[in-house]
Enzyme design. Sequence first.
Site, PDB file in Angstrom:
ATOM      1  N   LYS A  94       0.807  -1.231   0.000  1.00 55.26           N
ATOM      2  CA  LYS A  94       0.000   0.000   0.000  1.00 55.26           C
ATOM      3  C   LYS A  94       0.838   1.278   0.000  1.00 55.26           C
ATOM      4  O   LYS A  94       0.422   2.290  -0.542  1.00 55.26           O
ATOM      5  CB  LYS A  94      -0.962  -0.005   1.187  1.00 55.26           C
ATOM      6  CG  LYS A  94      -2.174  -0.904   0.946  1.00 55.26           C
ATOM      7  CD  LYS A  94      -3.238  -0.691   2.007  1.00 55.26           C
ATOM      8  CE  LYS A  94      -4.542  -1.353   1.614  1.00 55.26           C
ATOM      9  NZ  LYS A  94      -4.468  -2.837   1.696  1.00 55.26           N
ATOM     10  N   GLU A 116     -10.775   7.458   3.695  1.00 54.60           N
ATOM     11  CA  GLU A 116     -11.608   6.576   4.500  1.00 54.60           C
ATOM     12  C   GLU A 116     -10.829   5.278   4.685  1.00 54.60           C
ATOM     13  O   GLU A 116      -9.894   4.998   3.945  1.00 54.60           O
ATOM     14  CB  GLU A 116     -12.928   6.283   3.786  1.00 54.60           C
ATOM     15  CG  GLU A 116     -12.858   5.225   2.684  1.00 54.60           C
ATOM     16  CD  GLU A 116     -12.057   5.654   1.463  1.00 54.60           C
ATOM     17  OE1 GLU A 116     -11.930   6.877   1.237  1.00 54.60           O
ATOM     18  OE2 GLU A 116     -11.557   4.773   0.757  1.00 54.60           O
ATOM     19  N   SER A 381       1.407  -9.701  -1.438  1.00 54.99           N
ATOM     20  CA  SER A 381       1.130  -8.276  -1.231  1.00 54.99           C
ATOM     21  C   SER A 381       1.435  -7.773   0.181  1.00 54.99           C
ATOM     22  O   SER A 381       1.716  -6.594   0.368  1.00 54.99           O
ATOM     23  CB  SER A 381      -0.322  -7.968  -1.591  1.00 54.99           C
ATOM     24  OG  SER A 381      -1.203  -8.838  -0.909  1.00 54.99           O
TER      25      SER A 381
END
Length: 401
Positions: A94, A116, A381
């Site tokens: 991320k 959010e 990931s």
Amino acid sequence: MENYFKKYPTSDGFFGKYGGAYLPPQLIEQFQKITEAYMTISKSHHFISELRNIRKHYQGRPTPVYFASRLSELVGGSRIYLKREDLNHMGAHKLNHTMGEGLLAKYLGKKKLIAETGAGQHGVAVATAAAHFGLEAEIHMGEVDIKKEYPNVIRMKLLGAKVVPVTHGAKTLKEAVDSAFDAYLKNPEEMLFAIGSVVGPHPYPMLVRDFQRVVGIEAREQFFEMTGELPDNLVACVGGGSNAMGLFSAFLEDDSKIFGVEPAGKSFKSGEHAATLTYGKEGIIHGFNTYLLQNDKGEPAEVYSIASGLDYPGVGPEHAFLKDKGRINYVTASDKETLDAFYTLSRVEGIIPALESAHAVAYAMKLARETQYESILVNLSGRGDKDIDFIVDNYGFGDKQ
Ligand SMILES: *Cc1c(COP(=O)(O)O)cnc(C)c1O
């Protein structure tokens, strides 16, 4: 697939009929401004070299590609390789896009990143970027999620972010999106909206993809250097689809077969899954057109996944497009297969994967069994530290499976 990146998305943000920007009138101009700024600033020499520097010295890139020899031997058949995005600072892919978003905010003279978050992983990644660049972070989060994902709330606060509890409706991700958008609407000049995947109105599916492309560019080079070939198969999990697009984008013009893995959850029948491309149909969510899991009224359905980062009823528009084109195959892994992959990878390789990533590992194990002498490159990931309490409390150590 020739000249793919020149053609897609179009200047108004479409991948075929998917994507676009379906926005309230007050926001149209803001999003156009972000698009224009992105198209000029992010291509500048200055921006690129600053981002490279951050990736190398702060994030820890390049992340390695690793041949999982004991896992490959255990499952038999083909060879499994892992692109180790779990080794990024903060433990997941991320930061690849939130650091890009933070740097863009800095170049634009913004004061604040607003976002959010559902499970809190995106919120932590945005808070990290804000801290690094000396920006404020305002993270909207449903009250239900705040209770459920408290360790991430603590992380965000330690990183200096303001966490805004959302108390209306179901008090989860959907309400958090609405709440963050409302706050953004009040003062868009001052903030940059930091979207957490290749979703949302144009330019975000493009912008987040571009920041994630580093994963595929590195992996393609590293894999070739290790083996003298390109991978026969690529596998990544798909929630919104950012880690998958990051890896896949570098191979679209190659012959590699590509598999995006969606969560089949508990069962299709009970509706407890989030396999959007497998079971959804066209619809609009959060300002863009895509495949969508819908309820009887045509609204976004309630979805479920054992991996909180995958439970989104929509999916990035580029995935929808590449599915229809037949370039990417979308497949599923169930909770059970995912848990098996989680325990197996931990035990035979000493790598505890995030539950999201374990979906990709599960499918790779299946593919390895079904093929011979092929190579399979998996995007790992993220790491699983965030999931271990949940797993051990609910499923034990895997020996009684
Ligand atoms: C958030 C997250 C995902 C899902 O997001 P995508 O945009 O689909 O990549 C997958 N893996 C990990 C480790 C995550 O934190």
